[in-house]
Design a protein around this motif. Structure first.
Motif, PDB file in Angstrom:
ATOM      1  N   VAL A   1      -7.247  -0.636   3.623  1.00 44.51           N
ATOM      2  CA  VAL A   1      -7.790   0.865   3.927  1.00 44.51           C
ATOM      3  C   VAL A   1      -9.375   0.782   4.299  1.00 44.51           C
ATOM      4  CG1 VAL A   1      -8.131   3.034   2.380  1.00 44.51           C
ATOM      5  CG2 VAL A   1      -6.389   1.516   1.662  1.00 44.51           C
TER       6      VAL A   1
ATOM      7  N   LEU B   1       0.785  -1.354   0.114  1.00 44.08           N
ATOM      8  CA  LEU B   1      -0.003   0.148   0.017  1.00 44.08           C
ATOM      9  C   LEU B   1       0.713   1.193   0.021  1.00 44.08           C
ATOM     10  CD1 LEU B   1      -2.477  -1.810   0.272  1.00 44.08           C
ATOM     11  CD2 LEU B   1      -3.016  -0.317   2.312  1.00 44.08           C
TER      12      LEU B   1
ATOM     13  N   ARG C   1      -5.528   4.173   6.381  1.00 43.96           N
ATOM     14  CA  ARG C   1      -4.951   3.017   5.958  1.00 43.96           C
ATOM     15  C   ARG C   1      -3.955   2.435   6.987  1.00 43.96           C
ATOM     16  NH1 ARG C   1      -2.303   5.458   1.088  1.00 43.96           N
ATOM     17  NH2 ARG C   1      -1.034   3.667   0.821  1.00 43.96           N
TER      18      ARG C   1
ATOM     19  N   THR D   1      -7.797   1.872  -6.682  1.00 45.61           N
ATOM     20  CA  THR D   1      -6.209   2.440  -6.701  1.00 45.61           C
ATOM     21  C   THR D   1      -5.970   2.569  -8.040  1.00 45.61           C
ATOM     22  OG1 THR D   1      -4.380   2.277  -5.527  1.00 45.61           O
ATOM     23  CG2 THR D   1      -5.295   0.221  -6.194  1.00 45.61           C
TER      24      THR D   1
ATOM     25  N   CYS E   1     -13.732   0.282  -3.542  1.00 42.95           N
ATOM     26  CA  CYS E   1     -12.477   1.040  -3.276  1.00 42.95           C
ATOM     27  C   CYS E   1     -11.684   0.807  -4.559  1.00 42.95           C
ATOM     28  CB  CYS E   1     -11.797   0.476  -2.018  1.00 42.95           C
ATOM     29  SG  CYS E   1     -11.123  -1.430  -2.179  1.00 42.95           S
TER      30      CYS E   1
ATOM     31  N   ASN F   1      -0.811   0.186   6.758  1.00 45.68           N
ATOM     32  CA  ASN F   1      -0.003  -0.375   5.498  1.00 45.68           C
ATOM     33  C   ASN F   1       0.400  -1.750   6.000  1.00 45.68           C
ATOM     34  OD1 ASN F   1      -0.264   1.882   3.958  1.00 45.68           O
ATOM     35  ND2 ASN F   1       1.858   2.808   4.874  1.00 45.68           N
TER      36      ASN F   1
END
Length: 127
Positions: A80, A29, A73, A99, A97, A75
């Motif tokens: 998240v 992430l 978040r 990305t 979600c 990591n």
């Protein structure tokens, strides 16, 4: 293989709270911004909140959810979150979600900027 899996949706009464999770696999992430989006029946998908990569860590919210939703978040857990408080019937939607493929900051609330999407989790706010 990049994979995003949302969870935590459900039925909640107006004024209630839910926490959505987005578990990511296939990458780490740290250098990715993430966004939460939602799509209500008969409406276009819209950006709700986003969080930039761990390098700058900034967050952004749609006006409709400011002060009620919080994105974060973890990591270490490759996850998240979206904490949703004071939920309203108009928050009812499928939440996704998303990305990007490559590092980019700051994060974006535009659907066209996203490269990877989860399958979504349904949030229903009703009495």
């Amino acid at each position: 293989q990049v994979q995003l899996v949302e969870s935590g949706g459900g039925l909640v009464q107006p004024g209630g709270s839910l926490r959505l999770s987005c578990a990511a696999s296939g990458f780490t992430l740290d250098y990715k911004p993430f966004g939460w989006f939602r799509q209500a029946p008969g409406k276009e998908r819209e950006g709700v909140s986003c969080i930039s990569s761990s390098i700058i860590g900034s967050t952004y919210y749609a006006d409709s959810v400011k002060g009620r939703f919080t994105i974060s978040r973890d990591n270490a857990k490759n996850t998240v979150y979206l904490q949703m408080n004071s939920l309203k019937p108009e928050d009812t939607a499928v939440y996704y979600c998303a990305t990007v493929d490559y590092y980019s900051d700051p994060c974006s609330l535009r659907t066209q900027d996203m490269d990877y999407w989860g399958k979504g989790t349904l949030v229903t706010v009703s009495s």
